[in-house]
Design an enzyme around this catalytic site. Sequence first.
Site, short mmCIF file in Angstrom:
data_model
loop_
_atom_site.label_atom_id
_atom_site.label_comp_id
_atom_site.label_asym_id
_atom_site.label_seq_id
_atom_site.Cartn_x
_atom_site.Cartn_y
_atom_site.Cartn_z
N SER A 129 0.84 -1.30 -0.10
CA SER A 129 -0.05 -0.03 -0.25
C SER A 129 0.86 1.15 0.23
O SER A 129 1.80 1.47 0.76
CB SER A 129 -0.80 0.17 1.21
OG SER A 129 -1.62 1.22 1.24
N HIS A 139 -0.93 -0.95 -4.39
CA HIS A 139 -2.15 -0.62 -3.86
C HIS A 139 -2.61 0.78 -3.52
O HIS A 139 -1.51 1.24 -2.81
CB HIS A 139 -2.66 -1.21 -2.50
CG HIS A 139 -3.99 -1.48 -2.00
ND1 HIS A 139 -4.89 -2.10 -2.55
CD2 HIS A 139 -4.77 -0.57 -1.04
CE1 HIS A 139 -6.23 -2.13 -2.10
NE2 HIS A 139 -6.01 -1.04 -1.26
N ASP A 171 -4.69 3.88 -1.92
CA ASP A 171 -6.01 4.13 -1.16
C ASP A 171 -6.45 5.68 -1.55
O ASP A 171 -5.88 6.56 -1.06
CB ASP A 171 -5.43 4.02 0.36
CG ASP A 171 -5.37 2.62 0.71
OD1 ASP A 171 -6.33 1.56 0.38
OD2 ASP A 171 -4.54 2.14 1.20
N MET A 186 -8.85 8.19 -0.39
CA MET A 186 -9.85 8.54 0.58
C MET A 186 -10.44 10.12 0.41
O MET A 186 -9.55 10.95 0.17
CB MET A 186 -9.18 8.32 1.81
CG MET A 186 -8.83 7.28 2.15
SD MET A 186 -8.12 6.72 4.09
CE MET A 186 -6.81 5.41 3.78
N HIS A 228 -8.16 1.57 -4.52
CA HIS A 228 -9.17 1.18 -3.66
C HIS A 228 -9.90 2.72 -3.06
O HIS A 228 -9.24 3.39 -2.70
CB HIS A 228 -8.56 0.57 -2.24
CG HIS A 228 -9.45 0.26 -1.18
ND1 HIS A 228 -8.71 -0.10 -0.11
CD2 HIS A 228 -10.96 0.38 -1.20
CE1 HIS A 228 -10.18 -0.13 0.70
NE2 HIS A 228 -11.26 -0.13 0.06
N MET A 232 -12.23 4.68 -1.22
CA MET A 232 -13.05 4.83 0.01
C MET A 232 -13.41 6.45 0.09
O MET A 232 -13.07 7.12 0.34
CB MET A 232 -11.98 4.50 1.14
CG MET A 232 -11.54 3.36 1.15
SD MET A 232 -10.27 2.99 2.62
CE MET A 232 -8.72 3.36 1.47
N MET A 269 -12.45 -6.26 4.16
CA MET A 269 -11.44 -5.38 4.74
C MET A 269 -11.59 -6.17 6.16
O MET A 269 -12.31 -6.56 6.83
CB MET A 269 -12.26 -4.08 5.19
CG MET A 269 -12.24 -2.79 3.91
SD MET A 269 -10.60 -2.56 3.30
CE MET A 269 -9.83 -1.74 4.75
N GLY A 318 -9.80 3.68 6.59
CA GLY A 318 -9.45 5.10 7.01
C GLY A 318 -8.17 5.35 7.31
O GLY A 318 -7.63 6.42 6.97
N ASP A 358 -7.30 -6.62 3.36
CA ASP A 358 -6.59 -5.52 3.60
C ASP A 358 -6.94 -5.01 5.07
O ASP A 358 -7.98 -4.79 5.25
CB ASP A 358 -6.96 -4.37 2.59
CG ASP A 358 -6.52 -2.97 2.63
OD1 ASP A 358 -5.45 -2.88 3.52
OD2 ASP A 358 -6.90 -2.13 1.75
#
Length: 215
Positions: free
Chosen positions: A8, A31, A33, A35, A64, A66, A135, A140, A171
Amino acid sequence: MVVRIEPSILSADFSAFAAAVASIPSADLVHCDVMDNHFVPNLTFGLPMVRRLVETSALPLDVHLMIDDPDRWAPGYAEAGAHTVTFHAEAAHEPIATARAIRRAGARAGIAVKPTTDVRPYLAALAEFDQVLVMTVEPGFGGQSFMAGLMDKVGEVRAAIGDRDVWLQVDGGIGADTIATAAAAGADTFVAGSAVFGQEDPDAAVRHLRALASA
């Protein structure tokens, strides 16, 4: 079982993403993320950064999301060149339509569920997805503890996948002390943050995690 390790980028040095990716040549994907400080209480980066990562990374990207309203935003990440775009079931109004839009834009489509979300309503639609992300922490923030109690859910998804070409990803809290547990439950794709980028030799950490999961 094919084992995939996805470090990540959230745990890497944000000022040197290109160097971070170059330090993990043994990884399968990177990966990313995304957010938005709405769906989860954290803010990272968005489409412009992912587009730049696609341009500079030698590895494919698993994005990913979020974020709120992935129905609107997810196809753009596929158009930007992401290999896989995973969105949250809890945020999508039309998950099947969104998955189809991601595929039309040229990426694999993934669906993610939080620890408390019942995954069963989505298992009947597995043909619409290329990846299911369970998850193993609340989404977060990195650095949280692995929730071993979710391995029954992972096993349920594995049984539903059967021989379909659908990746089962976990994850959250994945490291040398937890990856074998997740693999035994049926996961084949593993997101690891500090367990890779927090180590002196990130690529050696990737190889070690792969060996543990494969065993």
